[in-house]
Design an enzyme around this catalytic site. Structure first.
Site, mmCIF file in Angstrom:
data_model
loop_
_atom_site.group_PDB
_atom_site.id
_atom_site.type_symbol
_atom_site.label_atom_id
_atom_site.label_comp_id
_atom_site.label_asym_id
_atom_site.label_seq_id
_atom_site.Cartn_x
_atom_site.Cartn_y
_atom_site.Cartn_z
ATOM 1 N N ARG A 1 -1.653 21.942 -14.157
ATOM 2 C CA ARG A 1 -0.692 20.896 -14.505
ATOM 3 C C ARG A 1 -0.965 20.325 -15.887
ATOM 4 O O ARG A 1 -0.046 19.817 -16.556
ATOM 5 C CB ARG A 1 -0.705 19.788 -13.450
ATOM 6 C CG ARG A 1 0.359 18.733 -13.697
ATOM 7 C CD ARG A 1 0.632 17.849 -12.504
ATOM 8 N NE ARG A 1 1.691 16.896 -12.825
ATOM 9 C CZ ARG A 1 2.295 16.127 -11.937
ATOM 10 N NH1 ARG A 1 1.964 16.188 -10.658
ATOM 11 N NH2 ARG A 1 3.247 15.282 -12.310
ATOM 12 N N HIS B 1 1.581 16.485 -26.069
ATOM 13 C CA HIS B 1 1.459 15.073 -25.721
ATOM 14 C C HIS B 1 0.245 14.392 -26.336
ATOM 15 O O HIS B 1 0.300 13.198 -26.644
ATOM 16 C CB HIS B 1 1.437 14.910 -24.195
ATOM 17 C CG HIS B 1 2.779 15.092 -23.560
ATOM 18 N ND1 HIS B 1 3.478 16.279 -23.624
ATOM 19 C CD2 HIS B 1 3.559 14.232 -22.854
ATOM 20 C CE1 HIS B 1 4.626 16.138 -22.971
ATOM 21 N NE2 HIS B 1 4.706 14.915 -22.513
ATOM 22 N N ASN C 1 1.077 18.996 -20.579
ATOM 23 C CA ASN C 1 0.799 18.025 -21.640
ATOM 24 C C ASN C 1 0.892 18.641 -23.035
ATOM 25 O O ASN C 1 0.493 17.993 -24.021
ATOM 26 C CB ASN C 1 -0.593 17.415 -21.446
ATOM 27 C CG ASN C 1 -0.676 16.537 -20.207
ATOM 28 O OD1 ASN C 1 0.234 15.753 -19.932
ATOM 29 N ND2 ASN C 1 -1.739 16.686 -19.441
ATOM 30 N N HIS D 1 1.183 11.311 -28.344
ATOM 31 C CA HIS D 1 0.793 9.950 -27.970
ATOM 32 C C HIS D 1 0.101 9.232 -29.126
ATOM 33 O O HIS D 1 0.240 8.015 -29.285
ATOM 34 C CB HIS D 1 -0.125 9.978 -26.747
ATOM 35 C CG HIS D 1 0.610 10.224 -25.468
ATOM 36 N ND1 HIS D 1 -0.043 10.508 -24.288
ATOM 37 C CD2 HIS D 1 1.923 10.236 -25.163
ATOM 38 C CE1 HIS D 1 0.848 10.695 -23.329
ATOM 39 N NE2 HIS D 1 2.046 10.528 -23.837
ATOM 40 N N LYS E 1 4.068 11.410 -11.148
ATOM 41 C CA LYS E 1 3.260 10.590 -12.047
ATOM 42 C C LYS E 1 3.990 9.289 -12.327
ATOM 43 O O LYS E 1 5.147 9.290 -12.760
ATOM 44 C CB LYS E 1 2.997 11.321 -13.363
ATOM 45 C CG LYS E 1 1.915 12.369 -13.292
ATOM 46 C CD LYS E 1 1.600 12.899 -14.683
ATOM 47 C CE LYS E 1 0.447 13.875 -14.673
ATOM 48 N NZ LYS E 1 0.126 14.365 -16.038
ATOM 49 N N HIS F 1 9.750 8.956 -27.246
ATOM 50 C CA HIS F 1 8.733 9.813 -26.632
ATOM 51 C C HIS F 1 9.041 11.298 -26.858
ATOM 52 O O HIS F 1 8.155 12.072 -27.229
ATOM 53 C CB HIS F 1 8.638 9.524 -25.140
ATOM 54 C CG HIS F 1 7.683 10.426 -24.418
ATOM 55 N ND1 HIS F 1 6.321 10.409 -24.642
ATOM 56 C CD2 HIS F 1 7.897 11.404 -23.481
ATOM 57 C CE1 HIS F 1 5.723 11.319 -23.875
ATOM 58 N NE2 HIS F 1 6.665 11.928 -23.176
ATOM 59 N N GLU G 1 11.516 18.205 -24.147
ATOM 60 C CA GLU G 1 10.830 18.558 -22.905
ATOM 61 C C GLU G 1 11.405 19.836 -22.290
ATOM 62 O O GLU G 1 10.720 20.523 -21.541
ATOM 63 C CB GLU G 1 10.906 17.404 -21.902
ATOM 64 C CG GLU G 1 10.172 16.142 -22.326
ATOM 65 C CD GLU G 1 8.657 16.242 -22.138
ATOM 66 O OE1 GLU G 1 8.164 17.298 -21.708
ATOM 67 O OE2 GLU G 1 7.962 15.242 -22.441
ATOM 68 N N ARG H 1 0.809 -1.226 0.000
ATOM 69 C CA ARG H 1 0.000 0.000 0.000
ATOM 70 C C ARG H 1 0.842 1.276 0.000
ATOM 71 O O ARG H 1 0.372 2.337 0.397
ATOM 72 C CB ARG H 1 -0.992 0.007 1.167
ATOM 73 C CG ARG H 1 -2.023 -1.116 1.092
ATOM 74 C CD ARG H 1 -3.174 -0.882 2.059
ATOM 75 N NE ARG H 1 -4.163 -1.926 1.922
ATOM 76 C CZ ARG H 1 -4.216 -3.023 2.694
ATOM 77 N NH1 ARG H 1 -3.318 -3.192 3.655
ATOM 78 N NH2 ARG H 1 -5.151 -3.921 2.510
ATOM 79 N N LYS I 1 8.651 23.178 -13.610
ATOM 80 C CA LYS I 1 7.730 22.084 -13.296
ATOM 81 C C LYS I 1 7.366 22.099 -11.819
ATOM 82 O O LYS I 1 6.223 21.816 -11.449
ATOM 83 C CB LYS I 1 8.332 20.740 -13.678
ATOM 84 C CG LYS I 1 7.334 19.598 -13.470
ATOM 85 C CD LYS I 1 7.673 18.344 -14.217
ATOM 86 C CE LYS I 1 6.516 17.340 -14.136
ATOM 87 N NZ LYS I 1 6.808 16.088 -14.849
ATOM 88 N N GLU J 1 -3.459 17.306 -11.060
ATOM 89 C CA GLU J 1 -4.042 17.734 -12.326
ATOM 90 C C GLU J 1 -5.555 17.883 -12.235
ATOM 91 O O GLU J 1 -6.323 17.329 -13.024
ATOM 92 C CB GLU J 1 -3.669 16.727 -13.428
ATOM 93 C CG GLU J 1 -3.647 17.329 -14.820
ATOM 94 C CD GLU J 1 -3.007 16.402 -15.844
ATOM 95 O OE1 GLU J 1 -3.757 15.865 -16.681
ATOM 96 O OE2 GLU J 1 -1.784 16.226 -15.808
#
Length: 369
Positions: free
Chosen positions: A242, A249, A246, A253, A143, A267, A185, A121, A227, A237
């Site tokens: 935030r 992205h 993206n 993607h 993330k 990427h 980035e 957990r 960031k 987000e």
């Protein structure tokens, strides 16, 4: 050494940027390494460059490094990779108060962080990013995720590291293509929220990619600071702040999906193409001028990154690429918000974009209109 705090309620941590951090790993991790055995997840490429140094540093301080070495590439960021990593961590008797070291690029950081988030957990982990992309983006902010057959990063969790050590020496081991992918980035932070930094990138981007240590130190530090501000404002987000990270992205993607999430398109290369597409789509919608859109494309292309999707040789149409976006994790109540631009340095979240319009735009970009 630059130290950038990530200020979160009750879970703040530092990002440290400097040379020599891997070689002095125990000095920086301090009390986070509370047991003799230290679990480390990495890949074959990173182990080739850094295992000997890490072994020496930890052993000299009385620790016993325990290694899980994975194949490089997105294929390791899978259900199988997750399951086997969790089983290995359990066999190493990792407890909730322990910290796992993620030594590698974004794949290793994402996989290890997600494994840490679900093991008993939630246990701790330390990010030691070895690629430019991971240092300025994926290692910071919590993330974590794996890929599935339906798409990229669709299963994951927000799980913050206890510490991030961005060793600039690691960038010297990267092939030029990997440095370029990370640079995408870096320039992203200028395009979405800092016109001054974008101008700096126009002047110094080639030096960052070429390995100039001063330029790399500035680029990584400035990117992480940008960031950090956004993550502190909107950790999970939920407010839209935030989501601006993206930029590029959603388009990127879709291109990654079409190329099979493979080395055919890294990427960072996908993000670079995605930012050019986002800029041109913004101009198409009347948000920015065509001149600004092409200035962005020129700055990205001048570094050596791709700017035209025709270069990928895709055997598909615009509708196929738009269909990939239906699996985007940012889909909400049947709509997909797009990060677009009002100007260089001023990104917005547009929640009123029709995917059929996107499909038409992509068809034009593919040169088949």
């Amino acid at each position: 050494m630059a130290i950038i705090p990530i200020d979160l309620a009750g879970r703040s941590y530092d990002v440290r940027v400097n040379e020599g951090l891997i070689a002095s790993l125990p000095d920086h991790c301090g009390s986070l390494l509370r047991k003799k055995r230290v679990p480390i997840v990495t890949d074959n490429n990173v182990a080739h460059h850094w295992r000997e140094q890490v072994d020496y540093a930890l052993s000299a301080s009385g620790f016993e490094p325990r290694w899980r070495i994975l194949p490089p590439g997105e294929g390791s960021k899978s259900w199988t990779g997750l399951s086997e990593t969790v089983d290995w961590l359990l066999s190493e008797e990792v407890e909730r108060g322990d910290h796992i070291i993620a030594l590698g690029g974004g794949v290793i950081g994402d996989l290890t962080g997600f494994a840490a988030s679900i093991l008993k957990r939630g246990c701790g982990f330390i990010q030691v990013p070895t690629t430019l992309l991971a240092q300025v983006d994926s290692s910071v902010g919590g993330k974590t995720a794996i890929n599935t057959s339906a798409g990229k990063n669709l299963v994951g969790a927000f799980h913050q590291p206890a510490l991030v050590l961005a060793d600039l020496d690691a960038l010297g081991t990267l092939p030029r293509r990997e440095r370029l992918a990370g640079y995408a980035e870096v320039i992203k932070y200028g395009i979405l929220g800092d016109a001054e930094f974008f101008g700096w990138c126009e002047e110094n981007g080639a030096a960052v990619v070429a390995g100039d240590s001063e330029a790399q130190h500035y680029a990584v530090t400035r990117s992480v600071a940008a960031k950090a501000r956004i993550v502190a404002e909107d950790e999970r987000e939920t407010t839209g702040a935030r989501a601006l990270l993206n930029l590029g992205h959603t388009f990127g993607h879709a291109l990654e999906a079409q190329t099979g999430f493979s080395d055919r398109l890294l990427h960072g290369e996908a993000v670079a193409l995605g930012m050019v597409l986002a800029a041109r789509f913004s101009a198409r919608k009347g948000y920015i001028s065509n001149g600004d859109a092409e200035r962005i494309a020129h700055a990205i292309g001048a570094s050596g990154l791709p700017t035209e999707i025709t270069s990928l040789g895709l055997n598909c149409g615009g509708q196929t690429l738009a269909d990939h976006m239906l699996h985007d994790k940012k889909m909400d109540a049947g709509t997909l918000p797009f990060v677009l631009l009002r100007s260089i340095g001023d990104a917005i979240l547009d929640k009123d974009v029709a995917l059929n319009d996107v499909a038409d735009f992509l068809q034009e970009q593919l040169g088949a209109a």
